[in-house]
Design an enzyme around this catalytic site. Structure first.
Site, PDB file in Angstrom:
ATOM      1  N   HIS A 124       0.853  -1.196   0.000  1.00 38.83           N
ATOM      2  CA  HIS A 124       0.000   0.000   0.000  1.00 38.83           C
ATOM      3  C   HIS A 124       0.884   1.240   0.000  1.00 38.83           C
ATOM      4  CE1 HIS A 124      -3.773  -2.231   0.735  1.00 38.83           C
ATOM      5  NE2 HIS A 124      -2.973  -3.055   1.393  1.00 38.83           N
ATOM      6  N   PHE A 215      -4.343   1.014  13.446  1.00 41.39           N
ATOM      7  CA  PHE A 215      -3.887   0.840  12.073  1.00 41.39           C
ATOM      8  C   PHE A 215      -4.545   1.865  11.152  1.00 41.39           C
ATOM      9  CE2 PHE A 215      -4.247  -1.750   8.039  1.00 41.39           C
ATOM     10  CZ  PHE A 215      -2.903  -1.798   7.747  1.00 41.39           C
ATOM     11  N   GLU A 360      -8.619 -12.578   5.259  1.00 40.41           N
ATOM     12  CA  GLU A 360      -7.718 -12.014   6.274  1.00 40.41           C
ATOM     13  C   GLU A 360      -8.434 -12.054   7.625  1.00 40.41           C
ATOM     14  OE1 GLU A 360      -4.933  -8.022   6.980  1.00 40.41           O
ATOM     15  OE2 GLU A 360      -6.571  -7.961   5.545  1.00 40.41           O
ATOM     16  N   HIS A 385      -3.718 -11.925   1.104  1.00 36.86           N
ATOM     17  CA  HIS A 385      -3.632 -12.594   2.412  1.00 36.86           C
ATOM     18  C   HIS A 385      -4.079 -14.058   2.348  1.00 36.86           C
ATOM     19  CE1 HIS A 385      -2.441  -8.916   4.361  1.00 36.86           C
ATOM     20  NE2 HIS A 385      -3.459  -8.290   3.802  1.00 36.86           N
TER      21      HIS A 385
END
Length: 523
Positions: A124, A215, A360, A385
Site C-alpha cells: 500500500h 492501524f 484475512e 492474504h
C-alpha cells in the site's frame, strides 16, 4: 512443473513397488537386520517425497548455487539450534516488535538483504516508506504542520487545515525552539504517530479491533502529508529507492490515487505524477523493471462515495491503462464483506484484473472468510492474504487448479493479530504443498520495516523445514515474477535482469562466507 511432478510421482510409485517386492522376499528371510534396512529405505523415500513437494523442490541448482545452498543451510541450522535451546532467541516465535533487533543481528538476514527478491506485489503506497525517513526528511520541510482532529488523532498537513480541531503547528519552528536532545525526543514522538511499534504489543493491541483502530488512524495521520504534490513526488521516489536497494526490481502498488494539491491549493493528478516518477527512476536505474498500480476502494465508504471512486477508477483505466491495471476492495474484512462489490461488477471495464483482499480473518463460516468464495467467483488474479483458505478444501483445490497466487504478508498478519507464532501460519502448509505463494510486505512503514527482506527472512525461518535452503528462497523470488502482471516483453526483460542479479548475489555470498566453505571442506 506439472511434467516434473508427474515424473516424480511415477518414480515414487516405482520405488515403492520395488520395495514392496523386496519386502516379500525379506519377510521370508525373517532377518531383523533386513527388516530394519527395508524400514529405513521406506522412511527415506517418504521423507524425500515430502521434501520434493515443497516450494522449490523441483528446482535444479548449478554448482555455484549448491555451494551457496550449503552456506545458507549452515547459517539457518545455527540459528534454529540456538532457538531450539532458547525460544527467546528464535525470531519467528516472537512478535515482530520484539524480534526486529534480533533479526537485524542475524547473518541470515544479511543474506536476505543481499538476495534479489524479484517483485513486491502487495504494498500500500501510503504505508510503503520507512517511517524514520519520513520524519527525518519530509517533516523537516518548512511548510509541514501538524494538528489534532476532532477525535484527538495527530494529522500531518501542509495547507489544508480543514480537518484540524486545533491550530496547526509548524514543525520546523517547533524544532527551532528545542535543544538537540529535545529534538530527538520530539522526532521520536512524531515517528510514533506513523508507526505502531511498541515494547508491549500484547498490552497495547489486545485484540483485532484495537489493533485495526490504531492501524486505520495512522492512514489518516499521514494522508495530508503525502497528498501534497511535492512531498508525494519525493515520497514515491523514495519508495522505489527502498525497494530497489533491497533487491526488488518491480512493484505493483495499491493506491486510491487521490488528487494531490500544491501550495496554492491547485489540484494535480496522482497518475501523472506517478508515471513521471516511475519513468525518471527507470531512466536512472535501467535494471529496474517498473511499477504499476492496483486501484483500491475502501470497504467502509458510503454508497455514493463508492460510486464516485468507481467512476474515478474507470476514468483512470481509460486514461492510464499501462499504469492502472487492477482493482482491489480494501479495509477490515470483519466490517464489510466482499459480496458488496458484486453490484458494481457490470460497471467495471472488461479486462480489469482483480487483486482482492480475502480471508484475512480467523473466523470460519462467517461472512468474512466467505470473502474467499466471492473472490474466486469474481475471477480473482491474486488473493490478498488468504489466511483462512486452509479451512476451505474445495476453494484450495480451485486455487491450485487455476494457479491463483496467494499474497502472504508475513509481518502484517502477525501485527494485526491473526497469528502469534509464525510457525503456525497456514502459509507453511501452502508452501509445503507448493501452492502459488508470493511473499509481500503490505505496510512496512507501520512496523518499522523496509523493503521485503524482513518478510522473506521470517518466511524462510517459519514456513520451511530446517533443511530447506536456496531452492526454497529461489522459488519465492521466481514466484514474485511469475505471478506479476507483466507484458511478454517486460517479463522476458525481467527474467534476464533477475538471472544476472542472481548470479551476482551468488558470487557475493561465496566470497563473503568463504570461511564456511573452507570449514565444510576441512570437515
Amino acid at each position: 512443473m506439472k511434467r516434473s511432478f508427474l515424473n516424480f510421482l511415477l518414480l515414487l510409485f516405482e520405488l515403492i513397488l520395488i520395495l514392496e517386492i523386496s519386502a516379500k522376499s525379506l519377510r521370508k528371510s525373517n532377518k531383523i537386520e533386513d527388516l530394519e534396512m527395508l524400514y529405513e529405505k521406506k522412511r527415506d523415500i517418504l521423507i524425500q517425497a515430502d521434501e520434493g513437494r515443497l516450494a522449490g523442490g523441483y528446482l535444479h541448482l548449478n554448482r555455484k548455487e549448491l555451494v551457496v545452498d550449503r552456506i545458507i543451510q549452515k547459517l539457518k541450522r545455527d540459528e534454529i539450534e540456538r532457538g531450539f535451546k532458547n525460544h527467546s532467541q528464535f525470531a519467528p516465535a516472537l512478535h515482530f516488535f520484539k524480534a526486529k533487533a534480533l533479526i537485524e543481528k542475524s547473518e541470515l538476514f544479511k543474506v536476505m538483504q543481499m538476495m534479489p527478491k524479484g517483485s513486491a506485489l502487495h504494498l500500500h503506497n501510503s504505508a510503503a516508506v520507512s517511517s524514520e525517513w519520513i520524519i527525518k526528511n519530509l517533516t523537516y520541510r518548512e511548510e509541514v504542520h501538524y494538528c489534532q482532529n476532532k477525535k484527538g488523532a495527530i494529522l500531518f498537513t501542509v495547507t489544508d487545515f480543514s480537518k484540524c480541531k486545533d491550530a496547526p503547528r509548524n514543525i520546523v519552528q517547533i524544532r527551532s525552539m528545542k535543544t538537540p536532545e529535545e529534538v530527538r525526543i520530539f522526532d521520536h514522538w512524531l515517528e510514533s504517530q506513523i508507526n505502531m511499534r511498541t515494547d508491549y504489543p500484547d498490552f497495547e493491541y489486545p485484540d483485532q479491533d484495537a489493533v485495526w483502530k490504531r492501524f486505520q488512524t495512522i492512514f489518516d495521520t499521514i494522508e495530508g502529508l503525502i497528498t501534497y504534490e511535492p512531498i508525494c513526488r519525493a515520497y514515491h521516489k523514495r519508495l522505489l529507492e527502498e525497494l530497489y536497494d533491497d533487491g526488488v526490481y518491480y512493484a505493483e502498488i495499491r493506491s486510491s490515487m487521490k488528487s494531490l494539491y500544491d501550495r496554492f491549493g491547485l489540484k494535480h493528478r496522482s497518475a501523472k505524477m506517478l508515471e513521471e516518477v516511475i519513468n525518471e527512476f527507470n531512466y536512472t536505474h535501467p535494471d529496474f523493471v517498473g511499477a504499476k498500480v492496483i486501484y483500491t476502494m475502501y470497504r467502509n465508504f458510503s454508497t455514493n462515495m463508492k460510486k464516485q471512486k468507481l467512476d474515478h477508477f474507470i476514468n483512470l483505466r481509460k486514461s492510464h491503462p499501462k499504469l492502472v491495471m487492477g482493482f482491489d476492495f480494501v479495509g477490515q474484512e470483519d466490517l464489510n464483506t466482499l459480496i458488496e462489490l458484486k453490484q458494481y461488477l457490470d460497471q467495471i471495464p472488461n479486462g480489469t484484473k482483480f487483486f482482492l483482499h480475502a480471508g484475512e480473518t480467523n473466523w470460519w463460516g462467517m461472512p468474512t472468510d466467505l470473502n474467499l468464495v466471492d473472490a474466486i467467483l469474481m475471477n480473482v488474479t491474486r488473493i490478498g492474504h488468504g489466511y483462512a483458505l486452509l479451512k476451505h478444501p474445495t476453494l484450495l483445490d480451485i486455487v491450485m487448479k487455476r494457479n491463483i497466487a496467494i499474497e502472504v504478508s508475513v509481518i502484517s498478519n502477525q501485527v494485526l493479530n491473526l497469528v502469534n507464532d509464525l510457525r503456525n501460519h497456514p502459509a507453511a502448509i501452502y508452501l509445503a504443498l507448493n501452492l502459488p505463494v508470493v511473499i509481500t510486505n503490505d505496510d512496512p512503514t507501520f512496523w518499522g520495516a523496509r523493503g521485503l527482506s524482513y518478510d522473506f527472512y521470517l518466511a524462510f525461518m517459519a514456513f520451511s523445514p530446517a533443511n530447506a535452503g536456496l531452492k526454497f528462497l529461489k522459488q519465492l523470488a521466481l514466484n514474485s515474477i511469475k505471478y506479476s502482471v507483466l507484458t511478454k516483453y517486460e517479463r522476458r526483460r525481467f527474467e534476464g535482469i533477475f538471472e544476472r542479479k542472481w548470479d551476482e548475489f551468488l558470487t557475493q555470498i561465496v566470497y563473503r562466507y568463504r570461511h564456511i566453505i573452507h570449514h565444510n571442506n576441512a570437515d
